[in-house]
Write a protein that holds these residues in place. Structure first.
Motif, mmCIF file in Angstrom:
data_model
loop_
_atom_site.group_PDB
_atom_site.id
_atom_site.type_symbol
_atom_site.label_atom_id
_atom_site.label_comp_id
_atom_site.label_asym_id
_atom_site.label_seq_id
_atom_site.Cartn_x
_atom_site.Cartn_y
_atom_site.Cartn_z
ATOM 1 N N PHE A 1 -44.547 -24.390 -41.157
ATOM 2 C CA PHE A 1 -44.142 -23.257 -40.853
ATOM 3 C C PHE A 1 -44.047 -23.062 -42.589
ATOM 4 C CE2 PHE A 1 -44.630 -22.229 -36.609
ATOM 5 C CZ PHE A 1 -43.680 -22.763 -35.848
ATOM 6 N N TYR B 1 -41.623 -20.280 -45.168
ATOM 7 C CA TYR B 1 -40.823 -19.037 -44.598
ATOM 8 C C TYR B 1 -40.599 -18.357 -46.309
ATOM 9 C CZ TYR B 1 -40.401 -19.119 -39.365
ATOM 10 O OH TYR B 1 -40.133 -18.795 -38.408
ATOM 11 N N TYR C 1 -31.440 -19.100 -31.758
ATOM 12 C CA TYR C 1 -31.353 -21.006 -32.574
ATOM 13 C C TYR C 1 -30.047 -20.358 -33.357
ATOM 14 C CZ TYR C 1 -35.742 -22.798 -31.672
ATOM 15 O OH TYR C 1 -36.759 -22.906 -31.357
ATOM 16 N N TYR D 1 -27.936 -20.065 -37.309
ATOM 17 C CA TYR D 1 -28.155 -21.718 -38.141
ATOM 18 C C TYR D 1 -26.850 -20.927 -39.641
ATOM 19 C CZ TYR D 1 -33.115 -22.561 -37.097
ATOM 20 O OH TYR D 1 -33.871 -23.308 -36.693
ATOM 21 N N LEU E 1 -28.935 -26.365 -38.658
ATOM 22 C CA LEU E 1 -28.955 -25.378 -37.314
ATOM 23 C C LEU E 1 -27.860 -25.959 -36.427
ATOM 24 C CD1 LEU E 1 -30.996 -25.230 -34.931
ATOM 25 C CD2 LEU E 1 -31.291 -27.274 -34.212
ATOM 26 N N TYR F 1 -28.870 -24.476 -30.121
ATOM 27 C CA TYR F 1 -30.535 -23.920 -30.140
ATOM 28 C C TYR F 1 -30.496 -24.259 -29.245
ATOM 29 C CZ TYR F 1 -32.408 -28.761 -30.133
ATOM 30 O OH TYR F 1 -32.153 -29.749 -29.748
ATOM 31 N N GLN G 1 -32.704 -23.361 -25.560
ATOM 32 C CA GLN G 1 -34.554 -23.123 -25.368
ATOM 33 C C GLN G 1 -34.801 -21.965 -23.489
ATOM 34 O OE1 GLN G 1 -36.223 -26.815 -23.968
ATOM 35 N NE2 GLN G 1 -35.211 -27.626 -25.314
ATOM 36 N N PRO H 1 -44.260 -21.090 -31.361
ATOM 37 C CA PRO H 1 -43.881 -21.841 -32.800
ATOM 38 C C PRO H 1 -42.777 -20.923 -32.998
ATOM 39 C CG PRO H 1 -46.414 -21.837 -32.512
ATOM 40 C CD PRO H 1 -45.691 -21.196 -31.388
ATOM 41 N N GLU H 2 -43.489 -19.580 -33.790
ATOM 42 C CA GLU H 2 -42.876 -19.379 -34.635
ATOM 43 C C GLU H 2 -41.621 -18.700 -34.332
ATOM 44 O OE1 GLU H 2 -47.684 -18.590 -35.974
ATOM 45 O OE2 GLU H 2 -46.474 -16.676 -35.678
ATOM 46 N N ALA H 3 -40.344 -18.972 -35.630
ATOM 47 C CA ALA H 3 -38.923 -17.669 -35.237
ATOM 48 C C ALA H 3 -39.119 -16.593 -36.027
ATOM 49 C CB ALA H 3 -38.395 -19.035 -35.889
ATOM 50 N N PHE H 4 -38.337 -16.231 -35.225
ATOM 51 C CA PHE H 4 -38.367 -14.702 -35.925
ATOM 52 C C PHE H 4 -36.870 -14.808 -36.720
ATOM 53 C CE2 PHE H 4 -42.610 -13.385 -36.358
ATOM 54 C CZ PHE H 4 -42.891 -14.142 -35.317
ATOM 55 N N PHE H 5 -35.614 -13.729 -37.195
ATOM 56 C CA PHE H 5 -34.668 -13.652 -37.507
ATOM 57 C C PHE H 5 -34.079 -13.035 -37.975
ATOM 58 C CE2 PHE H 5 -33.432 -18.434 -39.568
ATOM 59 C CZ PHE H 5 -34.525 -19.000 -39.222
ATOM 60 N N GLY H 6 -32.416 -12.680 -37.679
ATOM 61 C CA GLY H 6 -31.965 -11.431 -37.658
ATOM 62 C C GLY H 6 -31.099 -11.530 -38.733
#
Lengths: 110, 110
Positions: free
Chosen positions: A34, A36, B33, B35, B45, B48, B50, B97-102
């Motif tokens: 990806f 970002y 996750y 970070y 990282l 994490y 699953q 597969p795609e991650a989204f962040f706070g």
């Protein structure tokens, strides 16, 4: 060796320029990649997923070369609003581990 | 609104104290996750997960602990064993597969 290595930058380019970012990854088991975008003091936001066939979204093109373990992002006709840090990330596979490069700061100048 | 919520946004801690950072998501994502980001650096990282009741150490787990008792929640505790805790902490979640962040928590040790 870090799992994802990225061009350190920073990049300073004039408006309208074409700029390319590159990353290499060491884990051949990684499935997904990806790009970002992160604005100053904000969270990263997904810009594009990267596929072996390449993908394009307007001025942005991402490429993946699995043989060379290399991913790239090309920004054409750069705008002032493209100024940000660009992070490449990779992971997935059986363990869901997702790691990122250090990021490359892009500044587009008028 | 669906999303990932981190709280608090800013946190100050005295040296030697443990502190817990909250991360909640209502996206029904399996993976979560944590970070850490230092100025001018990429994302490193910490831990994490699953799936509920399971988590793995990332690249810089020393001085941190986590739990995953509920799918929606993945709190991070920064312990007194973490020697340089001042940083920007980001939580993310993913389904595919795609991650989204706070929006992140800025922790400062005073």
């Amino acid at each position: 060796r870090k799992e994802v290595e990225q061009d350190p930058g920073p990049f300073n380019v004039p408006e309208g320029a074409t700029v390319a970012f590159n990353c290499t990854y060491s884990n051949s088991a990684s499935q997904s990649f990806f790009w970002y975008r992160q604005d100053c003091r904000k969270e990263p936001k997904l810009l594009m997923s990267v596929y072996s066939s390449g993908n394009e979204d307007g001025r942005f093109t991402a490429q993946l070369n699995r043989a060379s373990q290399y991913i790239s992002l090309l920004i054409r006709d750069s705008k002032l609003s493209d100024s940000a840090t660009y992070l490449c990330g990779g992971g997935g596979g059986s363990n869901y581990k997702l790691t990122f490069g250090k990021g490359t700061l892009l500044t587009v100048n008028p | 609104d669906g999303g990932i919520t981190q709280s608090p946004k800013y946190l100050f801690r005295k040296e030697g104290q443990n502190v817990t950072l909250s991360c909640e998501q209502n996206l029904n994502h399996d993976a979560m996750y944590w970070y850490r980001q230092d100025p001018g650096q990429g994302l490193r990282l910490i831990y994490y997960s699953q799936i509920v009741n399971d988590f793995q150490k990332g690249d810089i787990a020393e001085g941190y602990s986590v739990s995953r008792e509920k799918k929606e929640s993945f709190p991070l505790t920064v312990t007194s064993a973490q020697k340089n805790p001042t940083a920007f902490y980001l939580c993310a979640s993913s389904y595919g597969p795609e991650a989204f962040f706070g929006q992140g928590t800025r922790l400062t040790v005073v």
